[in-house]
Design a protein around this motif. Structure first.
Motif, PDB file in Angstrom:
ATOM      1  N   THR A   1       1.158  -1.778  -2.323  1.00  6.50           N
ATOM      2  CA  THR A   1       1.751  -1.135  -1.222  1.00  6.50           C
ATOM      3  C   THR A   1       3.092  -0.692  -1.758  1.00  6.50           C
ATOM      4  OG1 THR A   1       2.755  -3.347  -0.687  1.00  6.50           O
ATOM      5  CG2 THR A   1       0.696  -2.868   0.408  1.00  6.50           C
ATOM      6  N   GLU A   2       3.367   0.543  -0.959  1.00  7.42           N
ATOM      7  CA  GLU A   2       4.566   1.165  -1.472  1.00  7.42           C
ATOM      8  C   GLU A   2       5.025   1.519  -0.047  1.00  7.42           C
ATOM      9  OE1 GLU A   2       5.485   5.410  -3.376  1.00  7.42           O
ATOM     10  OE2 GLU A   2       3.216   4.818  -3.323  1.00  7.42           O
TER      11      GLU A   2
ATOM     12  N   CYS B   1       7.148   3.371   2.970  1.00  3.12           N
ATOM     13  CA  CYS B   1       7.144   4.624   3.458  1.00  3.12           C
ATOM     14  C   CYS B   1       8.627   5.107   3.184  1.00  3.12           C
ATOM     15  CB  CYS B   1       6.781   4.929   4.554  1.00  3.12           C
ATOM     16  SG  CYS B   1       6.527   6.862   5.008  1.00  3.12           S
TER      17      CYS B   1
ATOM     18  N   ASN C   1       3.296   0.972   5.038  1.00  3.39           N
ATOM     19  CA  ASN C   1       3.076   1.422   3.733  1.00  3.39           C
ATOM     20  C   ASN C   1       3.071   2.891   3.797  1.00  3.39           C
ATOM     21  OD1 ASN C   1       1.394   1.988   1.614  1.00  3.39           O
ATOM     22  ND2 ASN C   1       0.138   0.194   1.909  1.00  3.39           N
TER      23      ASN C   1
ATOM     24  N   LYS D   1       1.124   4.962   2.456  1.00  4.74           N
ATOM     25  CA  LYS D   1      -0.345   5.395   2.736  1.00  4.74           C
ATOM     26  C   LYS D   1      -0.852   5.428   3.813  1.00  4.74           C
ATOM     27  CE  LYS D   1      -2.481   4.931  -1.634  1.00  4.74           C
ATOM     28  NZ  LYS D   1      -1.278   4.741  -2.717  1.00  4.74           N
ATOM     29  N   GLN D   2      -0.226   4.459   4.742  1.00  6.49           N
ATOM     30  CA  GLN D   2      -0.557   4.457   6.363  1.00  6.49           C
ATOM     31  C   GLN D   2       0.422   5.208   7.309  1.00  6.49           C
ATOM     32  OE1 GLN D   2      -1.488   0.526   5.547  1.00  6.49           O
ATOM     33  NE2 GLN D   2      -2.893   1.762   4.750  1.00  6.49           N
TER      34      GLN D   2
ATOM     35  N   GLU E   1       2.224   9.704   4.575  1.00  6.12           N
ATOM     36  CA  GLU E   1       1.639  10.452   3.277  1.00  6.12           C
ATOM     37  C   GLU E   1       0.256  11.162   3.935  1.00  6.12           C
ATOM     38  OE1 GLU E   1      -1.101   8.431   0.537  1.00  6.12           O
ATOM     39  OE2 GLU E   1      -0.215   9.542  -0.933  1.00  6.12           O
ATOM     40  N   PRO E   2      -0.380  10.734   4.940  1.00  3.02           N
ATOM     41  CA  PRO E   2      -1.593  11.578   5.450  1.00  3.02           C
ATOM     42  C   PRO E   2      -1.209  12.872   6.290  1.00  3.02           C
ATOM     43  CG  PRO E   2      -1.864   9.283   6.368  1.00  3.02           C
ATOM     44  CD  PRO E   2      -0.411   9.450   5.553  1.00  3.02           C
TER      45      PRO E   2
ATOM     46  N   LYS F   1      -0.128  15.363   3.249  1.00  2.00           N
ATOM     47  CA  LYS F   1      -1.523  15.740   2.464  1.00  2.00           C
ATOM     48  C   LYS F   1      -2.318  16.555   3.393  1.00  2.00           C
ATOM     49  CE  LYS F   1      -2.742  12.364  -1.142  1.00  2.00           C
ATOM     50  NZ  LYS F   1      -3.657  11.412  -1.576  1.00  2.00           N
TER      51      LYS F   1
END
Ligand SMILES: [Zn+2]
Length: 131
Positions: A2-3, A5, A12, A14-15, A18-19, A22
């Protein structure tokens, strides 16, 4: 792995943002767009995204390359207020950053957003820099 935000959402990366960066998700609210744009600034190398989410009439002279530069060391984001009325949105926030000489500054901004064809764009902001 986990990273967390960049936008201090306690989520996270990614949740969270990031979306959007991207292009897998489109921000549904001005606040979401604001967070993802802050993340774009904080992470650097996201000039394309910043430009793509900027209302074309107000980003004259800006390029994806210049926007990819990491200007400051962004530390923290604090959303103070946000509202939406039809296709117009406002977000007031404070973004904390470190200047080159290590001082902590606050960018206090009231941003305006507009929705066109289901997508939110940043229009402009009233900015105050507070030491
Ligand atoms: Zn985020």
């Amino acid at each position: 792995m986990t990273e967390p935000c960049f936008c201090d959402s306690n989520k996270n990366f990614k949740q969270c943002c990031e979306p959007f960066l991207k292009g897998n998700k489109v921000a549904k609210t001005p606040k979401q767009l604001m967070r993802s744009r802050y993340t774009a600034y904080a992470s650097g190398n996201q000039g394309e995204y910043l430009l793509a989410t900027w209302a074309p009439e107000s980003c004259e002279g800006l390029t994806a390359i210049s926007l990819s530069d990491k200007t400051y060391d962004w530390i923290k984001l604090e959303i103070i207020d946000s509202s939406q009325k039809g296709n117009e949105g406002r977000v007031e926030f404070k973004a904390y950053y470190k200047t080159d000489n290590g001082l902590l500054n606050v960018l206090h901004e009231k941003s305006a957003f507009i929705r066109r064809d289901g997508r939110w764009f940043y229009v402009n902001g009233e900015v105050k820099i507070e030491p």
